[in-house]
Structure formats: C-alpha cells, structure tokens
Enzyme design. Structure first.
Site, mmCIF file in Angstrom:
data_model
loop_
_atom_site.group_PDB
_atom_site.id
_atom_site.type_symbol
_atom_site.label_atom_id
_atom_site.label_comp_id
_atom_site.label_asym_id
_atom_site.label_seq_id
_atom_site.Cartn_x
_atom_site.Cartn_y
_atom_site.Cartn_z
ATOM 1 C CE LYS A 2 -3.226 2.595 3.015
ATOM 2 N NZ LYS A 2 -4.133 2.565 4.193
ATOM 3 C CG ASP A 32 -5.663 7.855 4.487
ATOM 4 O OD1 ASP A 32 -6.578 8.439 3.873
ATOM 5 O OD2 ASP A 32 -5.845 6.840 5.220
ATOM 6 C CE LYS A 53 -6.834 8.738 7.811
ATOM 7 N NZ LYS A 53 -7.439 7.631 8.581
ATOM 8 C CG ASP A 86 -1.988 5.260 4.929
ATOM 9 O OD1 ASP A 86 -1.839 4.242 5.627
ATOM 10 O OD2 ASP A 86 -3.073 5.572 4.398
ATOM 11 C CG ASP A 110 -10.073 7.387 6.448
ATOM 12 O OD1 ASP A 110 -8.995 7.326 5.821
ATOM 13 O OD2 ASP A 110 -10.159 7.644 7.662
ATOM 14 C CD GLU A 118 -6.699 5.064 2.407
ATOM 15 O OE1 GLU A 118 -7.710 5.141 3.133
ATOM 16 O OE2 GLU A 118 -5.553 4.916 2.854
ATOM 17 N NE ARG A 134 -10.911 -1.413 3.919
ATOM 18 C CZ ARG A 134 -11.536 -1.562 5.076
ATOM 19 N NH1 ARG A 134 -12.715 -2.187 5.136
ATOM 20 N NH2 ARG A 134 -11.002 -1.103 6.182
HETATM 21 N N1 BES Z 1 -4.351 4.586 6.858
HETATM 22 C C1 BES Z 1 -5.469 4.286 7.662
HETATM 23 C C2 BES Z 1 -5.159 3.308 8.797
HETATM 24 C C3 BES Z 1 -4.166 3.753 9.835
HETATM 25 C C4 BES Z 1 -4.594 4.104 11.093
HETATM 26 C C5 BES Z 1 -2.815 3.731 9.597
HETATM 27 C C6 BES Z 1 -3.703 4.461 12.071
HETATM 28 C C7 BES Z 1 -1.914 4.102 10.564
HETATM 29 C C8 BES Z 1 -2.355 4.457 11.816
HETATM 30 C C9 BES Z 1 -6.570 3.661 6.809
HETATM 31 O O1 BES Z 1 -6.592 4.068 5.484
HETATM 32 C C10 BES Z 1 -7.871 4.039 7.407
HETATM 33 O O2 BES Z 1 -8.165 5.206 7.402
HETATM 34 N N2 BES Z 1 -8.614 3.081 7.907
HETATM 35 C C11 BES Z 1 -9.877 3.329 8.506
HETATM 36 C C12 BES Z 1 -10.850 2.319 7.958
HETATM 37 C C13 BES Z 1 -12.267 2.582 8.340
HETATM 38 C C14 BES Z 1 -12.762 3.838 7.633
HETATM 39 C C15 BES Z 1 -13.101 1.415 7.969
HETATM 40 C C16 BES Z 1 -9.723 3.158 10.012
HETATM 41 O O3 BES Z 1 -8.989 2.273 10.444
HETATM 42 O O4 BES Z 1 -10.291 3.962 10.730
HETATM 43 ZN ZN ZN Z 2 -4.843 4.737 4.697
HETATM 44 MN MN MN Z 3 -7.743 5.858 5.225
#
Ligand code: BES
Ligand code: ZN
Ligand code: MN
Length: 509
Positions: free
Chosen positions: A276, A281, A288, A299, A358, A360, A362
């Site tokens: 990834k 992000d 966010k 990220d 968010d 993204e 996956r």
């Molecule tokens: N890049 C984030 C995940 C992340 C969180 C990385 C903390 C490093 C530290 C990912 O893209 C994300 O935003 N995931 C969301 C998914 C949700 C919207 C289903 C999450 O984990 O909140």
């Molecule tokens: Zn992310």
């Molecule tokens: Mn995200």
C-alpha cells in the site's frame, strides 16, 4: 557504516570502544515470589565471553555487585586494564537462559545509539557465547544498522551522527562463512534503513512520483527490472478501485512494478509482494479529524517495505522469481474525489460500493493483488498500514498477520521468528464478509465498527481469491511512537526482515 569481522583476540583489538554483553545466570526463585516479599532477587552477572582479558577487565565491577546484567543496563570503563580498547562498554542482556539472537540485535542497536550520543563513532562488538557465531554476527550487524538510523533529517542543526565503523569480534569459526553472514546482514540492515528513509519523508517530499523515482533508481542500481505506470495505464487495466482513490488528487498516481527474475529460477513459484503506497491519507471526502492527521504521511509504509525488500532480494539473489508491486497515490478530498455511495468496478470485475472513502487502502490493494495474479504470481503477500482497528487489537507491539493458507503461514511464521520481528495471527473468515454485503454492488468497502482489522482482511481476500495469500497489517508497528534504546522514534522498517528471510527460504524449497 563500515562493517568488519575480526577473529583475533579481543584484548589486542584497538578500538574506541569494545562492547561486551553481561548476562545474569541467576534463575527466578519461585519461593521468593510466594512470600510476597519485596526482597530483591540477587543477580549473578557475568561477561558472556570466554575471553580471559575481558573477564579480567570487568572483574572488579562484577564483584562489586554494581552490575546486574539487567537488559540495557550499561557500565563504562575507561582505559580498561589489559585491553587495547580505549573504553569497555558492558551492556546487560537480561537472564542468560532467555537470551537469544533477537535480544542481541537490540543490544547492538542500543550500543550504537549510546556511543553516538557520546560522540564515539566506532566500536568493536564481542559476539557473546551461547549464540551460534554466524547468527550472532548477523544479529549484531543488523542491530547496528537499525540503531544507526535517525529520523531528524530536516533539523537545520542536525548532527547527522553516523557510526563510522563496527567490527564484530568472534572467538572462533569459519572465516569465510562468518564473512558471508556479515555481508548478508549488512544488505538486510541497509535495506531496512532504505525503507525507513522512504517512510520518514513527509508527503510533500514523497509524492507517488517521487516514490516511483526512488524505486526506479534502486532497481537500476541493483539490476532489477522496473516499470512505472501512470493514470492512463491504471485506467487501461481497468483498475477502478485504485483509480477511484487516485482520481481526487492533483498528484499523479504511480503503479510501480519491480521484477526479480534470476536466470535459472524455476517457472514456479512466483512470489508477489504488494504494498500500500498512500503517500498521504486525508481520508478523502470522509475526511479524518485534524488531530494526528500529520501521521498519515506514513501510509505508504507497506509500499516502502516492498521496495526495501526487493532491494535486498536483488542483492542476496535467492533462486526464485519475485515481483514487487506498489500502488501509490494520495487520498485527497477535491471536486474530483470519489464520494460515499459511489460504485467502483475493480480490475477483477467485482463492484464495490464506497461507504467510507477513508477505507482506501483495501481499494488500491484489491487491484494490486489482482494485477499480481495476472502477472503470474502463485503466492501473494501484501503489507499495509491498513486499519486503526489492528492498533486497537494488538497495540504497537505486534503487527497483524492474516493468512488464507496454513502451510504458507507456517513457513512465513518461521521467517518472522528468525528475523526477530513480532507479529500475531488474527482471524479471517466468511463471517467477516457478511458485514460487507452491499444492496447495490458486490461488496461495500467497510464492514461496521467491530473487528475492523479482520473485515479489512476479508475484503482483500476477495481479490487474492484462491491464490495462497498473507496480509500484514502494519498500521500500529510501522512507526515508533517513542524512541527505544535500540531504535529511534519514527519509521521502524517492520516486516522488511521477515519478508527478506521468507523470500530466501522460499527460494530453497
Ligand atoms: N491509513 C489508515 C489506517 C491507519 C490508522 C494507519 C492508524 C496508521 C495508523 C486507513 O486508510 C484508514 O483510514 N482506515 C480506517 C478504515 C475505516 C474507515 C473502515 C480506520 O482504520 O479507521
Ligand atoms: Zn490509509
Ligand atoms: Mn484511510
């Protein structure tokens, strides 16, 4: 950092600092515990080396009882009697019974960091007895590189202190195989730091294009084939999930493909490493909160991991084909950005209802995994800072591992242990897909509040399909929140060593 091997007696070695490990051979006494007394368990510390001169030099300190051998406890001796070294650093490694190569790796990192802080730039580390010599050499050299990394690149008063030279002193062993272990460990340590350098850069210095350029330069240097594709190719390949994320950004996305195809390698297996590479992000339209958003520059750690691993593979030359793929883009809100409710058609033909922009990672990985299969990969591993949920589940201590195939997992687990990294297997299962059924498309891109690391993994599995696949969620482990004695605050380089180790073993099948 220069790395050398010495098989001559430690006492004769001229160095700024000789480092020796102190262990505690006292065993925990359960009777003491049951008394509930605060009575301190007495330690029985000793220098973990057969070298008489070093033992002698440390003898007074040891008999004084000042040394306990506690992990990372350090004692310094200047002009140690009987040694040519200017200093002797004794560093505690904990209980002798539990002492392993993974601990030694950390001690080497801690020694490097302690010395750098004191303006000392070369050391000789005495390989401790109890750990096979080649393993010890490997751990010391890797640990020294890990400890040598600092993340303060942009400080104008940066000291940029680097260790100039590290020598590993080994009592006995086969010179040529020890030298090989040292050279290989050097490649691994440098590759881990190469990844950390990429991850450390802020998003204005590490756009998808810059990441691709860095990958290309590395490939050129190490003799790998590298192709970098832009928006046109992403659309031509019908990577609708990847493009859905990329479409909102003014920065061009990059699909990076690195190929290691050594002459004489069998047609199969072909290992596919998919990373990834979200260079920032924001969350997109599902933006966010501001608090902590700056961290989303890391990220792209999964992508950087795969670039570092490909570097090491190119140099270590296992007899197996490996293809590295990085899906690099920003995730931005804009007038062109995808919106919740949009439906994207992934490369595999599956349709995805975007519930939360968010989620993204996956999306880009769905197409990355599909593309890896199309390129002929028979085994897939992806690495991604995928979910906050994995941090809730495992904290900062362990990366999450998901595997569709037990055999494949077991082999990977052996590599994790050998590399001395910490990862914990979490469950997959169709149950997790239920929460991601869409009324209008094949899948939704989120699955509700609970079990978020597993739902994200279950989503990815829909795109790995029947190909044996492992997913590493490194959201909690790719960035060190605090410095530790052996490693700086900042990018950790997690998973690089395990993946290198796995690729090498996989080539030996
Ligand atoms: N890049 C984030 C995940 C992340 C969180 C990385 C903390 C490093 C530290 C990912 O893209 C994300 O935003 N995931 C969301 C998914 C949700 C919207 C289903 C999450 O984990 O909140
Ligand atoms: Zn992310
Ligand atoms: Mn995200």
């Amino acid at each position: 950092m220069k790395t050398t091997l010495s098989l001559s007696p430690a006492a004769q070695f001229e160095t700024e600092c000789l480092v020796a490990v102190v262990l505690d051979r006292a065993e925990a006494d359960p009777s003491k515990k049951s008394q509930g007394a605060k009575e301190k368990q007495k330690s029985d510390a000793y220098v973990a080396s057969e070298d008489k001169a070093v033992q002698q030099a440390a003898a007074d300190l040891l008999s004084s009882g000042d040394l306990t051998g506690k992990t990372f406890e350090t004692s310094w001796l200047h002009k140690p009697t009987g040694l040519k070294a200017k200093r002797l650093l004794l560093i505690g490694g904990g209980k002798a019974k539990k002492f392993a190569a993974a601990d030694l790796r950390k001690l080497a990192g801690a020694a490097v960091r302690a010395l750098k802080a004191r303006n000392v730039h070369s050391l000789a580390f005495l390989a401790p007895k109890g750990i096979p010599a080649e393993e010890a050499v490997c751990a010391i050299v890797e640990g020294a590189f890990i400890g040598d990394f600092d993340s303060d690149t942009y400080k104008s008063d940066r000291k940029d202190q680097k260790m100039d030279s590290v020598t590993v002193i080994v009592a006995t062993g086969d010179q040529s195989s020890l030298q090989r272990a040292l050279d290989e460990a050097r490649i691994i340590g440098e590759s881990q730091n190469f990844t950390r350098d990429l991850v450390n850069e802020p998003s204005n210095q590490m756009t998808p294009t810059i990441l691709a350029n860095r990958a290309q330069a590395m490939c050129k240097e190490t003799g790998l084939k590298c192709e970098v594709y832009g928006a046109d190719k992403i659309k031509e390949l019908k990577m609708g999930a990847f493009w859905g994320v990329a479409q909102g950004s003014d920065e061009a996305p990059a699909l990076i493909v690195m190929r290691y195809e050594p002459a004489g390698a069998p047609e199969k297996p072909v290992l596919g490493l998919v990373g990834k590479g979200i260079t920032f992000d924001t969350g997109g339209i599902s933006i966010k909160p501001a608090d902590g958003m700056e961290k989303m520059k890391y990220d792209m750690a999964g992508g950087a991991t795969m670039i570092g691993v490909m570097r090491a593979i190119a140099l270590l030359k296992p007899k197996i084909k490996v293809i590295g793929i990085v899906c690099a883009t920003e995730n931005m809100p804009s007038g062109k950005a995808q919106k919740p409710g949009d439906i994207q058609t992934a490369m595999s033909g599956k349709t995805i209802e975007i519930i939360n922009t968010d989620a993204e990672g996956r999306l880009v990985l769905a197409d990355g995994l599909c593309y890896a299969r199309q390129l002929g990969c028979t085994h897939l591993i992806d690495a991604a800072t995928l979910t906050g949920a994995v941090v809730v589940a495992l904290g900062y201590a362990n990366a999450g591992v998901f595997a569709s195939d037990d055999d494949f997992y077991n082999r990977f687990k052996a590599a994790i242990d050998k590399a001395g990294e910490k990862m914990w297997r979490l469950p997959l299962g169709d149950e997790y897909l239920d929460a991601m059924r869409s009324s209008i498309a094949d899948l939704q891109n989120t699955g509700g509040r609970w079990g978020g690391a597993s739902t994200a993994a279950a989503f990815l599995k829909e795109f790995a399909e029947e190909t044996p696949w492992i997913h590493l969620d490194i959201a909690g482990t790719a960035w060190m929140e605090d410095a530790k004695p052996w490693i700086a605050k900042g990018p950790s380089g997690i998973a690089v060593r395990s993946l290198i180790e796995f690729a090498r073993e996989f080539g030996n099948l």
